[in-house]
Every structure is written in C-alpha cells, then in structure tokens.
Design a protein around this motif. Structure first.
Motif, PDB file in Angstrom:
ATOM      1  N   ARG A  34       0.847  -1.195   0.000  1.00 60.07           N
ATOM      2  CA  ARG A  34       0.000   0.000   0.000  1.00 60.07           C
ATOM      3  C   ARG A  34       0.881   1.244   0.000  1.00 60.07           C
ATOM      4  N   ARG A  35       0.246   2.401  -0.051  1.00 62.54           N
ATOM      5  CA  ARG A  35       0.994   3.652  -0.138  1.00 62.54           C
ATOM      6  C   ARG A  35       1.982   3.793   1.025  1.00 62.54           C
ATOM      7  N   HIS A  36       3.174   4.227   0.714  1.00 59.84           N
ATOM      8  CA  HIS A  36       4.221   4.533   1.692  1.00 59.84           C
ATOM      9  C   HIS A  36       4.694   3.306   2.472  1.00 59.84           C
ATOM     10  N   HIS A 118       2.811   8.803  13.870  1.00 59.89           N
ATOM     11  CA  HIS A 118       2.175   7.484  13.923  1.00 59.89           C
ATOM     12  C   HIS A 118       0.747   7.544  13.399  1.00 59.89           C
ATOM     13  N   HIS A 119       0.039   8.607  13.700  1.00 56.27           N
ATOM     14  CA  HIS A 119      -1.360   8.724  13.281  1.00 56.27           C
ATOM     15  C   HIS A 119      -1.515   9.151  11.828  1.00 56.27           C
ATOM     16  N   SER A 120      -0.422   9.450  11.166  1.00 59.47           N
ATOM     17  CA  SER A 120      -0.514   9.823   9.750  1.00 59.47           C
ATOM     18  C   SER A 120      -0.780   8.621   8.853  1.00 59.47           C
ATOM     19  N   ILE A 121      -0.747   7.427   9.425  1.00 60.18           N
ATOM     20  CA  ILE A 121      -1.018   6.203   8.666  1.00 60.18           C
ATOM     21  C   ILE A 121      -2.470   6.211   8.180  1.00 60.18           C
ATOM     22  N   LEU A 127       2.779  -3.409   9.198  1.00 58.20           N
ATOM     23  CA  LEU A 127       3.900  -2.482   9.079  1.00 58.20           C
ATOM     24  C   LEU A 127       3.614  -1.154   9.784  1.00 58.20           C
ATOM     25  N   ALA A 128       2.342  -0.785   9.850  1.00 62.12           N
ATOM     26  CA  ALA A 128       1.965   0.508  10.429  1.00 62.12           C
ATOM     27  C   ALA A 128       2.415   0.635  11.877  1.00 62.12           C
ATOM     28  N   ALA A 129       2.530  -0.482  12.576  1.00 60.27           N
ATOM     29  CA  ALA A 129       2.942  -0.446  13.979  1.00 60.27           C
ATOM     30  C   ALA A 129       4.322   0.158  14.156  1.00 60.27           C
ATOM     31  N   HIS A 130       5.140   0.135  13.114  1.00 63.87           N
ATOM     32  CA  HIS A 130       6.536   0.548  13.242  1.00 63.87           C
ATOM     33  C   HIS A 130       6.757   2.014  12.887  1.00 63.87           C
ATOM     34  N   ARG A 131       5.747   2.688  12.318  1.00 68.65           N
ATOM     35  CA  ARG A 131       5.915   4.102  11.978  1.00 68.65           C
ATOM     36  C   ARG A 131       5.665   4.950  13.234  1.00 68.65           C
ATOM     37  N   VAL A 132       6.684   5.126  14.027  1.00 70.31           N
ATOM     38  CA  VAL A 132       6.597   5.884  15.271  1.00 70.31           C
ATOM     39  C   VAL A 132       7.861   6.727  15.423  1.00 70.31           C
ATOM     40  N   HIS A 133       7.700   7.999  15.717  1.00 68.99           N
ATOM     41  CA  HIS A 133       8.858   8.876  15.902  1.00 68.99           C
ATOM     42  C   HIS A 133       9.681   8.381  17.082  1.00 68.99           C
ATOM     43  N   GLU A 236      -3.959  17.027   9.280  1.00 70.45           N
ATOM     44  CA  GLU A 236      -2.823  17.932   9.143  1.00 70.45           C
ATOM     45  C   GLU A 236      -1.820  17.381   8.120  1.00 70.45           C
ATOM     46  N   PRO A 237      -1.050  18.245   7.467  1.00 70.87           N
ATOM     47  CA  PRO A 237      -0.163  17.810   6.369  1.00 70.87           C
ATOM     48  C   PRO A 237       1.151  17.207   6.856  1.00 70.87           C
ATOM     49  N   VAL A 238       1.117  15.993   7.362  1.00 73.75           N
ATOM     50  CA  VAL A 238       2.324  15.313   7.807  1.00 73.75           C
ATOM     51  C   VAL A 238       3.074  14.775   6.591  1.00 73.75           C
ATOM     52  N   PRO A 239       4.375  15.033   6.466  1.00 72.79           N
ATOM     53  CA  PRO A 239       5.141  14.505   5.317  1.00 72.79           C
ATOM     54  C   PRO A 239       5.215  12.984   5.374  1.00 72.79           C
ATOM     55  N   GLN A 240       5.568  12.362   4.259  1.00 69.55           N
ATOM     56  CA  GLN A 240       5.481  10.911   4.170  1.00 69.55           C
ATOM     57  C   GLN A 240       6.822  10.204   3.976  1.00 69.55           C
ATOM     58  N   LEU A 241       7.936  10.910   4.168  1.00 63.75           N
ATOM     59  CA  LEU A 241       9.254  10.285   4.070  1.00 63.75           C
ATOM     60  C   LEU A 241       9.938  10.312   5.431  1.00 63.75           C
TER      61      LEU A 241
END
Length: 271
Positions: A34-36, A118-121, A127-133, A236-241
């Motif tokens: 999926r995206r990103h 994390h909430h920008s998912i 995999l989403a579990a790992h996107r955390v600052h 809100e416009p959270v970047p995706q990289l």
C-alpha cells in the motif's frame, strides 16, 4: 547495525502477518504494498536502533537514582513470587504507564507533534505499527519500563512482557478482521486499536491502552462499536518520508502558533 536475532524476528513477523492479512483481511482491497509501505519498512529496519539507544540513556540515568528510593525488600518480595504472577503484574503496571503517557501525547500539543507521525497512517497493516517517531517511542516505552525496573521484576518477567508487547502491537495494527468476542473489553484487539486511528470525530481521544482495553473502560476513554472505521489518518499535512518525519515535530514547533481552536490536537487528528 542489527544483530542476527533482530533480523530473524523481522522475518518471523513478516512470515506470520503477511499471510494472515491475505487470509483474513479487514480491507480486502488493500494491497500489501500500500501507499508509503517502503517508508514503514525503513522504520522497521532502522528506527529501533535510535529507540534502543535512547531507552538505554533514559533508563540508565533513572536507575542511578531508583535504588536509593525503592526498598530492596520490595524487589526481593516481587522476585520471590511465581514467574506467571510477576508476568501478569508487570503487564498491568507497564500498560498503566503506557496508558497515561499515551494520553499525554494526545493532550499536549508539543508531544502531539511527535505522535502525529504514527497517526498519519491512512492504511492500517502490520507495518503501520513501526511508523513511530523515536522521541515518541523512547518516552512512551520509558513510562512502561521504568516502573518495572524500579520495582525489581525479574529478567524473565521483563522478557515475557517485552515479547507480549511487541507481538500484540503488531497484531492490533494488522489489516485483519479477527475479533476477540467478549474478551475485547479486557484485551486490546485490532477492533479496539483501529478505532484509535480512526479519522472520525467520535473516536478522537479514545482507546489509549496497548494491551489491556479494560484500562480505557476504567478511564472512560473506551470507544468500540461493532462496525469498523471507514477512514484513518490525520487532517494535518504530515510529510510521508522518514527523514522529513523525523524533523516534522521541530519544524511545526517553530511555526507561528494558530488560535487555540485551530491549533488544538483534537481539532486536527483522530486519536
């Protein structure tokens, strides 16, 4: 950078959750790529290095003070208990710490800037579990681990908690329709945590626990209707990289403060 055990764990997780999401998907139309998704693979492979280093610093510094505060007799009494009882106690205590830290990240605008990553998912999966600052994870995990180290739980009890936390955190983000029935009021499930990520007004500031949904029931923050969310993410416009997301909280902190009605985390996010 990672030792062999870490790579084995990544492989085992992938071999379990990728087929699971194909066999019992919640959103059957959602692709595994999926995206990103590559951005979240980067989080999976490299973010843990920063988090482990940060945790070592925080817990190491705290442990210089804790032994002078916590009686040795208390630690000895805890470690004399059966392992199964220590593991249950550790899970409850750690999740209480997580619950309050998580609520703070939603309630305080400065902390929300980190948690918004994390909430920008917008498409939930394992995999989403790992996107955390890293700052988010270091502080939240410290709130869970510090009480356990302070009280002197055995190494075996700590290991059991860590394994449960890691596997359940991946599972509750997964794109799966598995439900827990009546146990959903006690144990966090995908149904429970997907609502935490829902971009729907009635779900804002709900479902903060990591393992025990009963904590939200007690705290008055439980929201778990029978149907599942239709939309995830933040407005809100959270970047995706990855590199952009690392600096995002600091960049937004440097921007002029909007009126409170616009700047409030609850006005711009699903919880």
């Amino acid at each position: 950078m990672f030792d062999l055990i870490d790579y084995k764990a990544v492989l085992v997780i992938a071999l379990i959750f990728i087929p699971l999401e194909q066999l019992l998907p919640l959103h059957a139309e959602q692709s595994a790529t999926r995206r990103h998704w590559l951005n979240d693979v980067f989080y999976l492979l490299f973010n843990g290095i920063v988090i482990k280093f940060g945790l070592l610093l925080v817990i190491g510094a705290a442990m210089l003070v804790i032994p002078s505060v916590v009686p040795e007799a208390l630690s000895a009494a805890l470690q004399s208990q059966p392992l199964w009882l220590q593991a249950i106690e550790a899970l409850i205590i750690a999740d209480i710490g997580f619950y309050f830290a998580h609520r703070a990240f939603h309630a305080m605008p400065f902390l929300w800037r980190f948690h918004a990553i994390h909430h920008s998912i917008e498409e939930m999966d394992w995999l989403a579990a790992h996107r955390v600052h890293p700052v988010d994870q270091i502080l939240t995990k410290s709130a869970s681990f510090l009480p356990l180290f302070a009280l002197g739980f055995s190494g075996e009890a700590l290991l059991i908690y860590v394994l449960i936390y890691h596997w359940q955190s991946v599972f509750i983000h997964a794109n799966t329709r598995i439900k827990f029935g009546p146990l959903r009021w006690l144990i966090a499930s995908p149904q429970f945590h997907h609502w935490h990520h829902a971009n729907e007004r009635q779900a804002y500031d709900k479902n903060f626990a990591a393992q025990l949904s009963v904590l939200d029931l007690i705290g008055g923050t439980l929201f778990m209707p029978q149907h599942m969310p239709e939309k995830y993410g933040v407005d809100e416009p959270v970047p995706q990289l990855y590199h952009q997301q690392l600096v995002y909280p600091f960049v937004t902190a440097a921007e002029p403060v909007a009126p409170i009605a616009e700047a409030s985390p609850a006005a711009a996010k699903p919880e």
